[in-house]
Motif scaffolding. Structure first.
Motif, short mmCIF file in Angstrom:
data_model
loop_
_atom_site.label_atom_id
_atom_site.label_comp_id
_atom_site.label_asym_id
_atom_site.label_seq_id
_atom_site.Cartn_x
_atom_site.Cartn_y
_atom_site.Cartn_z
N MET A 108 -3.73 -9.85 -1.60
CA MET A 108 -2.65 -9.44 -0.69
C MET A 108 -3.19 -9.05 0.68
SD MET A 108 -0.11 -7.11 -3.06
CE MET A 108 -1.38 -5.89 -3.35
N ALA A 112 -9.76 -9.44 1.35
CA ALA A 112 -9.89 -8.79 2.66
C ALA A 112 -11.30 -8.26 2.86
CB ALA A 112 -8.88 -7.64 2.77
N LEU A 135 -7.39 3.91 -3.14
CA LEU A 135 -6.46 3.98 -2.00
C LEU A 135 -7.20 3.82 -0.67
CD1 LEU A 135 -4.24 6.97 -3.16
CD2 LEU A 135 -3.52 4.58 -2.93
N PHE A 136 -8.51 4.05 -0.68
CA PHE A 136 -9.32 3.97 0.54
C PHE A 136 -10.09 2.66 0.65
CE2 PHE A 136 -8.39 8.37 -0.14
CZ PHE A 136 -8.22 8.90 1.13
N ALA A 180 -0.95 -2.86 1.10
CA ALA A 180 -1.78 -4.03 1.42
C ALA A 180 -1.51 -4.52 2.84
CB ALA A 180 -1.52 -5.15 0.41
N HIS A 225 -3.24 -2.03 5.24
CA HIS A 225 -4.70 -2.14 5.27
C HIS A 225 -5.18 -3.53 5.70
CE1 HIS A 225 -5.58 1.70 2.74
NE2 HIS A 225 -5.36 1.95 4.01
N GLY A 227 2.88 -1.06 -3.36
CA GLY A 227 1.56 -1.69 -3.29
C GLY A 227 1.52 -2.80 -2.26
N VAL A 276 -9.80 -0.99 1.54
CA VAL A 276 -8.76 -1.79 2.20
C VAL A 276 -8.52 -3.13 1.52
CG1 VAL A 276 -9.05 -0.66 4.43
CG2 VAL A 276 -10.36 -2.75 3.92
N SER A 277 -9.47 -3.63 0.74
CA SER A 277 -9.25 -4.92 0.08
C SER A 277 -8.29 -4.79 -1.10
CB SER A 277 -10.57 -5.49 -0.43
OG SER A 277 -11.57 -5.48 0.56
N PHE A 278 -8.29 -3.65 -1.77
CA PHE A 278 -7.59 -3.54 -3.06
C PHE A 278 -6.64 -2.35 -3.16
CE2 PHE A 278 -11.93 -5.34 -3.94
CZ PHE A 278 -11.51 -6.66 -4.04
N SER A 279 -6.43 -1.63 -2.07
CA SER A 279 -5.65 -0.40 -2.13
C SER A 279 -4.23 -0.62 -2.63
CB SER A 279 -5.61 0.25 -0.74
OG SER A 279 -5.12 -0.69 0.22
N GLY A 280 -3.66 -1.79 -2.35
CA GLY A 280 -2.30 -2.06 -2.81
C GLY A 280 -2.21 -2.08 -4.33
N VAL A 281 -3.26 -2.57 -4.96
CA VAL A 281 -3.30 -2.58 -6.43
C VAL A 281 -3.31 -1.14 -6.94
CG1 VAL A 281 -4.57 -3.40 -8.44
CG2 VAL A 281 -4.56 -4.77 -6.34
N LEU A 327 -2.14 1.58 -5.45
CA LEU A 327 -0.86 2.27 -5.27
C LEU A 327 0.18 1.78 -6.28
CD1 LEU A 327 0.73 4.41 -3.83
CD2 LEU A 327 1.26 2.79 -2.02
N ALA A 328 0.15 0.50 -6.61
CA ALA A 328 1.05 -0.02 -7.64
C ALA A 328 0.77 0.66 -8.99
CB ALA A 328 0.91 -1.52 -7.77
N TYR A 352 -17.30 0.93 6.22
CA TYR A 352 -16.35 1.95 5.74
C TYR A 352 -17.07 3.04 4.96
CZ TYR A 352 -12.39 -0.97 7.07
OH TYR A 352 -11.47 -1.69 7.78
N VAL A 381 -7.37 4.60 7.83
CA VAL A 381 -8.50 4.14 7.02
C VAL A 381 -9.01 2.81 7.56
CG1 VAL A 381 -9.18 3.31 4.72
CG2 VAL A 381 -7.77 5.38 4.94
N LEU A 405 -17.81 -3.20 1.75
CA LEU A 405 -17.29 -2.94 3.11
C LEU A 405 -18.29 -2.07 3.87
CD1 LEU A 405 -13.59 -1.97 2.18
CD2 LEU A 405 -14.43 -4.24 2.84
#
Lengths: 333, 333
Positions: free
Chosen positions: A197, A131, B222-223, A233, A236, A229, B225-230, B232-233, B260, A278, B257
């Motif tokens: 993701m 992303a 968490l901030f 994703a 975001h 997670g 946007v490319s990797f925040s899901g990782v 949170l997991a 951002y 965000v 980014l």
């Protein structure tokens, strides 16, 4: 992209629930369905014309969609005979089964021999980018849930239908297997590799007309520790302009997690909105979608009125009472 | 599990930065390194004894670790000669390269012929479970960052070293390629399939003694946007008892980014802590880890004092000034 229209293969479905993928396609994309094919012992019925492969081909069908869950994780020999014949007759096959079409040597051989495609929608077929977070044109709406399986997909599909009926520009964007089979394309987000993701969601919801809405199928929940997670994703990568809060009021604990209570709608709002901002500082929470299927109608209406009053947001069960309030809220953004 | 000790292969590294994986192993697990092997043209030096394969074998080495980034994404013929010979002599190989050892036919053949293992640590080698969220015995600490690459791995490694020196029970838990090569095992979290991310972190940090700390290597933000899901997991799978806030004060925008801005430490705390408490209601933010490498010492010390005062938390640069304050905070929980 899966070629439409479809012949829905119901196999020997032991009961209607086993054919819920077919039911979803029938309910949401009836124009994509020319008929159904049932084997002896099938106890599901989509109310479509029963057809042979020959008849379906004559009626224009391009793809045979396996709309039924198989028993015991194997594709049975009785299915195989029909599926191989379908490939020989020039149909593609599409499936959301856990055991993949491509792992069956006879199906693979028949597809290769006849130049047909096996669509296993549980497996990503695209090399998604990482992303980049760049703001895209057009608008996007995402349902976020207090839990998994509270009605996020149906919310998006109901809104999509209502918006099309009003002549608004809208596209349902599928992120799960059933959604992909309903619409013919999408991203199987739960099967995407972690680093990609959010990028897969950007890919799914590209630049569009300024007055076009993507209705993105939600997944998981920020409060569901197994899948949160994936949800973040989606938030975001989707950079939504509008969030819908989805909830099922009779659920006693998080799905599959007996030790975990559901959050309140307020907690969901207060958690999801700052995270969404965000990626898109303009994001708003615009309404609540309540799955009231376990409530009598009077109780459901009273619950919705209470939520509207408490949250200061429109609240409906879009499948039961229509998505009009939610679409009104989008239209006024 | 990669067998130790290692011979560090530095190849023809054009400069020290190209050998940063080797440097990490040398810095953090010197006992795992019996020597280094350099080819003509190598401009990196770990200060270890230069050894031939024969000498390394005599010194007890079990695995040749590729501690250098390759040029142009290909494993060159000059490397191949050494790597094939290593397999013939009974070494395993381990690599974090993007192009995989297992994709090289000659390495695969030599490994098969001699019964050796090729460890490509970018690729998960385990079928991870879906997370179940059940509370585990023992304690866990996780660094969360205002951005990617702000020093989360070094924070965990510094704390791990300090805790071992104090005789505390501690294990560094690697979630990235370099960390895995440093310690010999871990989860390459960014390469795990979405549905299994949190489960892989549960798998990595199992039940342990009540006074044992897992120091989990952080990923993303968490901030971001490319990797925040990782991220949170990692928070929900790791169910940390203690969070460390990590920050690099001179960063002008989120890594990769440009549009951002970085969040404040306060925003990071207020976002990460409620999310962590979904999985572990007892979780506390216990300190700040500031990467001050771009600041002169006086400026760094003044910055840390300001953060301590503002956040009401101990703050240090653990790599520059020691991890004592952070370990004190864990010890007092």
């Amino acid at each position: 992209m899966i070629e439409t229209p479809y012949l829905l293969f119901l196999g020997d479905a032991p009961d209607p629930l086993a054919a819920k993928v077919a039911q979803g396609i029938r309910d949401w994309r009836p124009d994509n369905c020319v008929g159904q094919l049932r084997l002896p012992g099938c106890n599901a019925d989509m109310g479509l014309t029963d057809m042979t492969l020959d008849e379906a081909r004559a009626a224009g069908a391009r793809t045979v969609v396996i709309g039924v869950a198989n028993r015991g994780g194997v594709i049975s020999q009785s299915w195989k005979r029909v599926l191989v014949e379908a490939l020989e007759q020039g149909f593609d096959l599409a499936s959301g089964l856990h055991n993949l079409l491509r792992d069956e040597a006879d199906l693979r051989a028949a597809a290769a021999a006849h130049g047909r495609t096996l669509h296993d929608v549980r497996v990503p077929s695209v090399a998604y980018p990482i992303a980049n977070g760049i703001k895209r044109a057009g608008k996007r709406c995402l349902a976020v849930g207090t839990d998994c399986s509270v009605g996020k997909m149906y919310t998006a599909l109901c809104m999509d239908r209502e918006m099309r009926e009003r002549g608004m520009k809208a596209t349902f964007r599928a992120t799960g297997q059933t959604g992909i089979l309903i619409t013919g394309n999408g991203v199987p987000l739960d099967a995407v590799i972690a680093d990609f993701m959010a990028g897969s969601v950007e890919w799914l919801t590209p630049d569009n007309d300024p007055d076009h809405w993507d209705l993105i199928e939600g997944q998981g929940s920020l409060f569901h520790v197994s899948f949160s997670g994936v949800t973040l994703a989606l938030i975001h990568g989707g950079q939504p302009d509008a969030l819908i809060l989805s909830h099922e009021p009779t659920r006693t604990h998080m799905r599959g997690l007996p030790g975990y209570a559901l959050p309140s709608l307020e907690a969901l709002r207060d958690t999801a909105l700052p995270l969404a901002r965000v990626a898109n500082p303009e994001c708003q929470v615009v309404g609540c979608s309540i799955n009231t299927k376990s409530m009598p109608e009077a109780e459901a209406r009273a619950y919705l009125a209470e939520v509207e009053q408490r949250m200061g947001l429109p609240a409906t069960d879009p499948f039961r009472f229509g998505a009009g309030k939610l679409v009104d809220a989008l239209a006024s953004l």
